[in-house]
Design a protein around this motif. Structure first.
Motif, PDB file in Angstrom:
ATOM      1  N   VAL A   1      19.494  -8.489 -63.927  1.00  0.00           N
ATOM      2  CA  VAL A   1      20.447  -7.443 -63.568  1.00  0.00           C
ATOM      3  C   VAL A   1      21.856  -8.037 -63.594  1.00  0.00           C
ATOM      4  N   ILE A   2      22.684  -7.579 -64.547  1.00  0.00           N
ATOM      5  CA  ILE A   2      24.010  -8.144 -64.765  1.00  0.00           C
ATOM      6  C   ILE A   2      25.082  -7.244 -64.139  1.00  0.00           C
ATOM      7  N   PRO A   3      25.897  -7.748 -63.229  1.00  0.00           N
ATOM      8  CA  PRO A   3      26.973  -6.923 -62.657  1.00  0.00           C
ATOM      9  C   PRO A   3      28.136  -6.809 -63.643  1.00  0.00           C
ATOM     10  N   PHE A   4      27.907  -6.099 -64.729  1.00  0.00           N
ATOM     11  CA  PHE A   4      28.791  -6.152 -65.881  1.00  0.00           C
ATOM     12  C   PHE A   4      30.205  -5.637 -65.584  1.00  0.00           C
ATOM     13  N   ALA A   5      30.282  -4.468 -64.913  1.00  0.00           N
ATOM     14  CA  ALA A   5      31.596  -3.868 -64.652  1.00  0.00           C
ATOM     15  C   ALA A   5      32.449  -4.806 -63.784  1.00  0.00           C
ATOM     16  N   GLU A   6      31.811  -5.409 -62.805  1.00  0.00           N
ATOM     17  CA  GLU A   6      32.494  -6.337 -61.900  1.00  0.00           C
ATOM     18  C   GLU A   6      33.039  -7.550 -62.655  1.00  0.00           C
ATOM     19  N   LEU A   7      32.215  -8.099 -63.535  1.00  0.00           N
ATOM     20  CA  LEU A   7      32.644  -9.254 -64.333  1.00  0.00           C
ATOM     21  C   LEU A   7      33.807  -8.880 -65.263  1.00  0.00           C
ATOM     22  N   MET A   8      33.747  -7.686 -65.839  1.00  0.00           N
ATOM     23  CA  MET A   8      34.815  -7.227 -66.732  1.00  0.00           C
ATOM     24  C   MET A   8      36.123  -7.047 -65.968  1.00  0.00           C
ATOM     25  N   THR A   9      36.041  -6.425 -64.791  1.00  0.00           N
ATOM     26  CA  THR A   9      37.243  -6.187 -63.993  1.00  0.00           C
ATOM     27  C   THR A   9      37.882  -7.513 -63.568  1.00  0.00           C
ATOM     28  N   ALA A  10      37.038  -8.482 -63.206  1.00  0.00           N
ATOM     29  CA  ALA A  10      37.551  -9.797 -62.809  1.00  0.00           C
ATOM     30  C   ALA A  10      38.314 -10.454 -63.967  1.00  0.00           C
ATOM     31  N   LYS A  11      37.823 -10.263 -65.180  1.00  0.00           N
ATOM     32  CA  LYS A  11      38.446 -10.908 -66.343  1.00  0.00           C
ATOM     33  C   LYS A  11      39.681 -10.137 -66.842  1.00  0.00           C
ATOM     34  N   PHE A  12      39.563  -8.815 -66.929  1.00  0.00           N
ATOM     35  CA  PHE A  12      40.608  -8.003 -67.544  1.00  0.00           C
ATOM     36  C   PHE A  12      41.608  -7.431 -66.534  1.00  0.00           C
ATOM     37  N   ASN A  13      41.249  -7.483 -65.265  1.00  0.00           N
ATOM     38  CA  ASN A  13      42.080  -6.879 -64.221  1.00  0.00           C
ATOM     39  C   ASN A  13      42.316  -5.387 -64.479  1.00  0.00           C
ATOM     40  N   LEU A  14      41.261  -4.725 -64.931  1.00  0.00           N
ATOM     41  CA  LEU A  14      41.307  -3.277 -65.163  1.00  0.00           C
ATOM     42  C   LEU A  14      40.011  -2.673 -64.623  1.00  0.00           C
ATOM     43  N   PRO A  15      40.072  -1.412 -64.112  1.00  0.00           N
ATOM     44  CA  PRO A  15      38.820  -0.768 -63.705  1.00  0.00           C
ATOM     45  C   PRO A  15      37.886  -0.631 -64.904  1.00  0.00           C
ATOM     46  N   CYS A  16      36.590  -0.803 -64.664  1.00  0.00           N
ATOM     47  CA  CYS A  16      35.612  -0.736 -65.754  1.00  0.00           C
ATOM     48  C   CYS A  16      34.450   0.151 -65.352  1.00  0.00           C
TER      49      CYS A  16
END
Lengths: 322, 322
Positions: free
Chosen positions: A98-113
């Motif tokens: 189970v990958i917390p994908f949106a969380e990882l994306m937001t941490a990297k891009f600093n944008l809501p995902c």
């Protein structure tokens, strides 16, 4: 809201497939301002994949950043969960569990995902930019390597209580029928109406009918494309492969119609290149299995979105739909 | 809104069946303050039926009128259309064609009137007053003479683009299977899991197995009640009748779950008196046909509403839901 200039708002749409990931910068009109892609399966760790995605996307964001405002990121991916922002147990992706994908994306891009499954994203794309504009009730069926679906009822995607609604490819159309190569279920729609299913049907039928043109190809070249080549040359067995596929699809569609009574069913994906060879028997068997009150009401149509952009548009639609 | 005293608001709930019509005066807590009934099939003209209903209801409205405020009328009826306020082509009602039922009711009672199909009304009743309180995603299946359904997704009934969504009893569970006595379709859920379907299954099986207790009854006494009597006396054929019924129901439920991913499926109606004889095989075959991500998540439960009042409660719930 009146101070926001809509023409300046853009979203990043990302479509993650088992082999390739496509992304694009999309505006409110559904125009893809810039796009690119990378290999999904080149990254064993999801963190490495997100780093690589960022490296691909960052130059484009810088290029447009001066005059555009990035509202967020929308991601379509297999087994993605809208409620939790996760990608869960996806058999065709390299990242397990189970990958917390949106969380990882937001941490990297600093944008809501926001994430959802790929077929749901495609349905949103059709509603905002494609053949389903103005519709509040329709079903999107994606016929590719697998069969996916996105269901819109009363203007909203049906997510279900856990975010996993709309797995119509895995509904059973023939109890005790063909065993699915991956799930093990017997007689699912995907086992017949996917490109994989069509290949299986074609291999069976050409073995039964030695006179079929399909026998001119080596085993590993039998697929929905070669079946189509034979069908347009009027090979009756190739035509029968698609007719049978269309019948199974149509029987399944009738059941879906009696569930949510959609205005239209939109078909999308590589398999629809077979055109009327599949569409006509699908419509026939859908109508035949419907109660009279549903007959001759449901539009059965092909997607209007450019296939190369559709997934990106759909994913970006997530940003504004939320 | 702050000036309205909720304890004084009541609704008239009306449940129209082929033979009987039940009505009741219901408050916000789901308490039936008064009720009554009349024969549906005694009135060939719908206007006469509505006049008779008014004559039955008026004394009760006068009795409560001094201290209560009537907010409106909710009607559950077969083939009723929520959007149009009509009852359309209902095979089991005496009134043919398309009846503007809500309009006729409002003209007579001088109250707003909302109609929906009977199973939708039952689903609303369960959500407001029954086993589905607090749930936003569930499916109600009514197993009576026929099989009806009401589908709640994200807290709302699914009506579809034309108001006829949720005809799950007519979805096909066995392509080419048992011909339906009224629709002519082959292998629908209703053909197997309704009381009528159970009777057909029981007659077939007792003919094959002369040793079955079911053969102690004359032909016209074979029904789900007598099958139940034999099943509790451990007649293996009677038990098999319910097991087979449960299997077909469970296979259908799996498909429904993969459509809308509900938190629960609620079963309601006369057939559920068979209890575990049907529930256990239904659960087994539902789970067996589900993708792993859906397994052991969906509650399969019986309705909690008193059967005599459920239909009235459900119909009255329409008034406040709107």
């Amino acid at each position: 809201m009146s101070l926001i200039d809509l023409s300046k708002q853009v979203a990043l749409g990302v479509d993650i497939g088992g082999t390739n990931t496509k992304f694009g910068i999309v505006n409110h009109r559904g125009e893809v301002l810039d796009k690119g892609n990378l290999k999904t399966d080149a990254y064993d760790k999801v963190e490495d994949f997100i780093d690589a995605l960022y490296d691909h996307v960052f130059p484009l964001m810088e290029k447009h950043g001066a005059e555009k405002h990035f509202d967020g990121i929308g991601v379509g991916a297999p087994n993605a969960n809208y409620y939790k922002g996760t990608i869960e147990l996806a058999p065709n992706l390299p990242w397990k569990g189970v990958i917390p994908f949106a969380e990882l994306m937001t941490a990297k891009f600093n944008l809501p995902c926001t994430v959802t499954n790929d077929a749901n994203a495609a349905a949103l794309g059709e509603m905002l930019f494609g053949a389903a504009r103005g519709m509040k009730d329709f079903i999107m069926i994606t016929l590719g390597t697998g069969v996916g679906s996105g269901i819109i009822a009363n203007g909203n995607l049906i997510y279900g209580h856990d975010g996993f609604a709309g797995e119509l490819g895995h509904t059973i159309v023939k109890p005790g029928g063909r065993k699915h190569w991956s799930t093990g279920s017997e007689g699912s729609l995907e086992a017949y109406a996917s490109a994989t299913g069509i290949t299986i049907t074609a291999k069976k039928m050409r073995a039964e009918f030695p006179e079929s043109m399909l026998n001119q190809y080596p085993e590993d070249e039998i697929n929905s494309k070669t079946v189509y080549e034979c069908a347009i040359k009027e090979d009756p067995i190739a035509i029968e492969v698609f007719r049978y596929t269309g019948q199974k699809l149509g029987e399944a569609l009738a059941n879906f119609v009696m569930f949510s009574s959609p205005e239209a069913i939109l078909l999308f994906g590589g398999v629809i290149k077979a055109g009327d060879f599949i569409l006509k028997p699908a419509k026939l068997h859908m109508e035949r299995n419907l109660l009279p009150i549903f007959r001759n009401k449901v539009k059965l149509v092909f997607s209007e979105l450019d296939e190369a952009d559709a997934a990106i548009l759909g994913a970006s639609a997530l940003v504004w739909e939320k």
